[in-house]
Design an enzyme around this catalytic site. Structure first.
Site, PDB file in Angstrom:
ATOM      1  N   LYS A   1      -2.724   6.435  -3.496  1.00 21.46           N
ATOM      2  CA  LYS A   1      -3.512   5.350  -4.028  1.00 21.46           C
ATOM      3  C   LYS A   1      -4.775   5.927  -4.474  1.00 21.46           C
ATOM      4  O   LYS A   1      -5.556   5.057  -4.775  1.00 21.46           O
ATOM      5  CB  LYS A   1      -3.449   4.311  -3.171  1.00 21.46           C
ATOM      6  CG  LYS A   1      -2.070   3.913  -2.862  1.00 21.46           C
ATOM      7  CD  LYS A   1      -2.232   2.555  -1.569  1.00 21.46           C
ATOM      8  CE  LYS A   1      -0.902   2.250  -1.194  1.00 21.46           C
ATOM      9  NZ  LYS A   1      -0.090   1.214  -2.014  1.00 21.46           N
TER      10      LYS A   1
ATOM     11  N   CYS B   1       4.594  -6.707   0.206  1.00 23.01           N
ATOM     12  CA  CYS B   1       4.732  -6.296   1.424  1.00 23.01           C
ATOM     13  C   CYS B   1       3.578  -6.955   2.197  1.00 23.01           C
ATOM     14  O   CYS B   1       3.223  -6.343   3.422  1.00 23.01           O
ATOM     15  CB  CYS B   1       4.475  -4.773   1.462  1.00 23.01           C
ATOM     16  SG  CYS B   1       5.612  -3.728   0.779  1.00 23.01           S
TER      17      CYS B   1
ATOM     18  N   ASP C   1      -7.370   0.119   8.406  1.00 24.64           N
ATOM     19  CA  ASP C   1      -6.354   0.629   7.082  1.00 24.64           C
ATOM     20  C   ASP C   1      -7.008   0.739   5.736  1.00 24.64           C
ATOM     21  O   ASP C   1      -7.504  -0.583   5.358  1.00 24.64           O
ATOM     22  CB  ASP C   1      -5.396  -0.903   7.122  1.00 24.64           C
ATOM     23  CG  ASP C   1      -4.340  -0.376   5.923  1.00 24.64           C
ATOM     24  OD1 ASP C   1      -4.574   0.517   5.082  1.00 24.64           O
ATOM     25  OD2 ASP C   1      -3.138  -1.207   6.005  1.00 24.64           O
TER      26      ASP C   1
ATOM     27  N   GLN D   1      -6.074   0.551   0.835  1.00 25.02           N
ATOM     28  CA  GLN D   1      -6.832  -0.057  -0.482  1.00 25.02           C
ATOM     29  C   GLN D   1      -8.398   0.092  -0.868  1.00 25.02           C
ATOM     30  O   GLN D   1      -9.090  -0.461  -1.353  1.00 25.02           O
ATOM     31  CB  GLN D   1      -6.500  -1.638  -0.610  1.00 25.02           C
ATOM     32  CG  GLN D   1      -5.005  -1.666  -0.920  1.00 25.02           C
ATOM     33  CD  GLN D   1      -4.503  -1.192  -2.128  1.00 25.02           C
ATOM     34  OE1 GLN D   1      -4.780  -0.836  -3.062  1.00 25.02           O
ATOM     35  NE2 GLN D   1      -3.150  -1.024  -1.990  1.00 25.02           N
TER      36      GLN D   1
ATOM     37  N   HIS E   1      -0.888  -5.824   5.397  1.00 24.26           N
ATOM     38  CA  HIS E   1       0.553  -5.230   4.946  1.00 24.26           C
ATOM     39  C   HIS E   1       1.492  -5.026   5.941  1.00 24.26           C
ATOM     40  O   HIS E   1       1.169  -4.988   7.007  1.00 24.26           O
ATOM     41  CB  HIS E   1       0.041  -3.928   4.125  1.00 24.26           C
ATOM     42  CG  HIS E   1       1.103  -3.145   3.396  1.00 24.26           C
ATOM     43  ND1 HIS E   1       2.029  -2.509   3.902  1.00 24.26           N
ATOM     44  CD2 HIS E   1       1.176  -3.191   2.129  1.00 24.26           C
ATOM     45  CE1 HIS E   1       2.813  -2.122   3.268  1.00 24.26           C
ATOM     46  NE2 HIS E   1       2.379  -2.315   1.875  1.00 24.26           N
TER      47      HIS E   1
HETATM   48  N1  PMP Z   1      -1.594  -0.761   3.948  1.00 19.82           N
HETATM   49  C1  PMP Z   1      -2.132  -1.578   2.702  1.00 19.82           C
HETATM   50  C2  PMP Z   1      -3.469  -2.559   2.619  1.00 19.82           C
HETATM   51  C3  PMP Z   1      -1.573  -0.982   1.548  1.00 19.82           C
HETATM   52  O1  PMP Z   1      -1.821  -1.595   0.416  1.00 19.82           O
HETATM   53  C4  PMP Z   1      -0.238  -0.201   1.685  1.00 19.82           C
HETATM   54  C5  PMP Z   1       0.404   0.244   0.241  1.00 19.82           C
HETATM   55  N2  PMP Z   1       0.475  -0.683  -0.352  1.00 19.82           N
HETATM   56  C6  PMP Z   1       0.001   0.387   2.686  1.00 19.82           C
HETATM   57  C7  PMP Z   1      -0.707   0.033   3.870  1.00 19.82           C
HETATM   58  C8  PMP Z   1       1.043   1.253   2.880  1.00 19.82           C
HETATM   59  O2  PMP Z   1       0.709   2.564   2.313  1.00 19.82           O
HETATM   60  P1  PMP Z   1       1.982   3.557   2.080  1.00 19.82           P
HETATM   61  O3  PMP Z   1       3.144   3.079   1.478  1.00 19.82           O
HETATM   62  O4  PMP Z   1       1.350   4.623   1.095  1.00 19.82           O
HETATM   63  O5  PMP Z   1       2.112   4.207   3.400  1.00 19.82           O
END
Ligand code: PMP
Length: 407
Positions: free
Chosen positions: A227, A365, A201, A204, A124
């Site tokens: 999430k 993203c 990270d 997910q 991401h």
């Molecule tokens: N890493 C991953 C794999 C994600 O899916 C996301 C959110 N789409 C993020 C980081 C960022 O999370 P947040 O926007 O809640 O900070």
């Protein structure tokens, strides 16, 4: 394990009873954010109704009540991820802030010119950009572990990349775009054999897979409350004490200090050293209730339910002419990215929306993944334990309709 009563637990989520354009909402954008059970919403409401006060510094009744309600959540998180120490749980705004914290503070201490940081081809943006910024600031290099056409990490290439320049590896547990579940245990084992720390990270992962940070032996783990059925604005950074102790603080301000004078400030102990300013108190309390909720369902039960739904959905979607799945890893979480012929994903998303089906379209993203596959974006249906096979049938019917209209 126990089979979840999905019809029953859907009653816990008021928003799932919503209609959009006169059709029942089919919410399949859970990787972006999950819906919240009533208990979470009510806990935040209760906090503002009967506990609202600033925490950590008040002698008065309400402040102590709020402090203890908030700090109990730290214990819940500790238990939920099986952290060894309570002070290894740092509250942040979310995954993004957790990663930025490490990218700033770890690197300020440990990254030198000529060093490198490893990430993967499926990260991401929030697990790319902070490392780019850190590498630029410290004269280091960002290197990328490649993936194959199925969207799986190339482990041989990873092994070859491990050398003495690598100071940290930051890897997603589960890809938000491809659904790939990465072999994080193996990555950590190989990294540790060369004394390289690993950040996972888990944005997910925490809501889908039982997570035990000690068992995995992860050095850092980042995730977001929103999430995992909790509110926005609250997240977690888990870090091993030995790293957090050596890292300088992230932001300066209240709560993170021991003593302040204009000449010299001394910093607070963990975890407050990394928690400057008034935190998201109501959100923290909401996160605690979200954890209770997930634990009461059981993470393994959630995984099994979602996995069955993933199989059902994949088989059903496969019947659509011209469908192409982006991300076909052997180990997959319940997120399905696809394209149909050369129809733009956005156009499919719009037609699905009018049928009440909420999916995500675009690059999610993860622009480098789109570049790798040479595509503008995908349609992504990301499932949660409260989704049903009837909802999948609606997704499939609506997608067929879109393919017919646009094909
Ligand atoms: N890493 C991953 C794999 C994600 O899916 C996301 C959110 N789409 C993020 C980081 C960022 O999370 P947040 O926007 O809640 O900070």
């Amino acid at each position: 394990t126990r089979k979840l009563d999905v019809q029953q637990l859907r009653q816990d989520f008021p928003i799932l009873q919503t209609e959009v354009y006169g059709k029942p909402l089919v919410y399949l954008d859970n990787a972006a954010t999950t819906q919240k059970p009533l208990a979470v919403i009510e806990a935040m409401n209760d906090y503002y109704t009967s506990s609202n006060s600033n925490i950590h510094r008040g002698v008065h009744y309400l402040s102590q009540k709020a402090t203890s309600e908030y700090e109990i959540v730290r214990q819940k998180v500790q238990r939920f991820i099986n952290a060894e120490h309570l002070h290894e749980v740092i509250f942040t705004k979310g995954t993004t802030e957790s990663i930025n914290l490490v990218a700033n503070c770890f690197n300020r201490k440990f990254l030198k010119p000529g060093d490198s940081i490893l990430i993967s081809a499926m990260e991401h943006h929030s697990n790319i950009v902070p490392w780019q910024m850190a590498c630029e600031a410290h004269g280091a290099t960002l290197r990328v572990i490649p993936m194959n056409e199925k969207g799986e990490l190339q482990m041989d290439a990873f092994t070859d990349m491990l050398d003495e320049t690598v100071k940290l590896i930051s890897l997603t547990y589960v890809s938000n775009t491809l659904g790939t579940i990465n072999p994080v245990r193996e990555v950590i084992e190989q990294a540790h054999a060369q004394d390289i720390p690993v950040l996972i990270d888990a944005a997910q992962a925490v809501q889908h897979i039982p997570l035990d940070v000690q068992d995995l032996d992860a050095d850092f783990v980042a995730f977001s409350g929103h999430k995992m059925c909790g509110p926005t604005g609250i997240g977690v950074l888990y870090g091993k004490e030995k790293w957090l102790d050596q890292m300088p603080p992230y932001q300066g301000g209240g709560d993170m200090i021991k003593t302040v004078s204009f000449e010299k400030t001394t910093y607070n102990e963990l975890p407050l050293k990394f928690e400057a300013g008034t935190p998201a108190i109501a959100e923290g309390i909401g996160l605690g209730v979200a954890i209770d909720y997930l634990e009461q369902l059981g993470l393994q039960n959630i995984y099994d339910t979602e996995h069955a739904l993933l199989t059902y959905a994949t088989n059903a979607l496969r019947q659509i002419d011209g469908i192409r799945f982006i991300g076909q890893a052997a180990q997959k979480s319940a997120s399905i990215s696809f394209l149909i012929n050369d129809i733009h994903p956005f156009d499919i998303g719009e037609i699905l929306d009018k049928q009440g089906v909420a999916v995500r379209t675009g690059h999610h993203c993860t622009e480098p993944i789109m570049n790798f596959f040479g595509i503008p974006g995908t349609v992504r249906a990301s499932l949660a334990f409260y989704n049903t096979t009837e909802e999948i049938d609606k997704l499939v019917a609506a997608t067929k309709k879109a393919a017919m209209m646009l094909g």
